[in-house]
Design a protein around this motif. Structure first.
Motif: not given
Length: 262
Positions: A17-20, A26-28, A53-56, A33-35
């Motif tokens: 979690f600390p890495q992201y 920001d997502l909260v 290769g997707a992220g949160p 807004h997933p594509s």
């Protein structure tokens, strides 16, 4: 006894979690807004974030047995009902023919939400090799699994009238992906956005043992390895502006009208 699940939760909080953290916050604050809507099998060997290769915040995920898409109106063509196996099924008279009511499902609700609320730009249907749900189309299901039996009805159109050899199972897995793409086009909000060029459909078949995703090419009428493909997969349409070509079904084994041009 070590509680492995608890240990993993603690590792997530401490190490991952600390890495992201900034991304999650920001997502909260900004909302998701997933594509892409990713419809995949529940199989534990399918890891969508690794494949893409997707992220949160980039994928809206739907997982179910064999990556099926329920029909928009909740009905399938009636192929006969075993009263013992399908005690809850109902038969409807619709469009001059019998229809079997299979009900509404969470997957259908997720499709509507992804398209209407999240406005995704892509929908991926991802099947895979050695799919237990596809194999179950050719065998017996335990009597206690009443929900599974009803669910599998949504994939029977993809099954072949042959013995389940490895080749037949692979073809059925591929045919099932195309069948789900066809079903997606019955969702009004999907069809309208595809016709407007605002939404793309992608059919994938992940060959687990090769680490290769094969993408569906509607022009060729077959699945092509991503390593040699020219695009990330096309849906069940060629040019919907040409009404004469919009015949509904495709894949040369399902409907000859959609066989590759000669």
């Amino acid at each position: 006894m070590t509680d492995e699940l608890l240990a993993r939760l603690r590792r997530f909080n401490k190490d991952y979690f600390p890495q992201y953290e900034a991304r999650f916050r920001d997502l909260v604050e900004q909302g998701q807004h997933p594509s892409t809507l990713f419809i995949g099998c529940s199989d534990s060997r399918i890891v969508p974030y690794m494949l893409t290769g997707a992220g949160p915040g980039e994928l809206f995920l739907v997982r179910n047995v064999a990556a099926f898409v329920p029909p928009y109106d909740g009905t399938l063509e009636d192929r006969g009902c075993d009263a013992e196996d399908h005690r809850g099924c109902q038969h409807l008279e619709a469009g001059g023919g019998d229809r079997q009511w299979v009900g509404h499902h969470g997957t259908a609700a997720a499709i509507e939400y992804a398209v209407l609320a999240l406005e995704v730009k892509h929908i991926i249907v991802c099947g895979h090799s050695h799919c237990g749900g596809i194999r179950a189309l050719y065998g017996d299901v335990p009597a206690e699994a009443r929900n599974l039996k009803a669910w599998l009805d949504m994939g029977r159109e993809a099954a072949l009238p042959v013995q389940p050899t490895p080749e037949a199972l692979r073809r059925t897995e591929e045919r099932s992906v195309v069948l789900q793409l066809e079903r997606l086009m019955d969702y009004p909000m999907v069809r309208s956005r595809v016709e407007q060029g605002k939404l793309s459909l992608h059919g994938w078949h992940y060959v687990i043992e090769d680490g290769e995703v094969h993408v569906f090419d509607v022009q060729q009428g077959r699945f092509v390895p991503a390593s040699t493909a020219e695009h990330s997969g096309t849906g069940p349409y060629r040019d919907l502006r040409d009404a004469e070509r919009d015949t509904g079904a495709l894949f040369n084994e399902i409907d000859d009208a959609w066989a590759p041009p000669r």
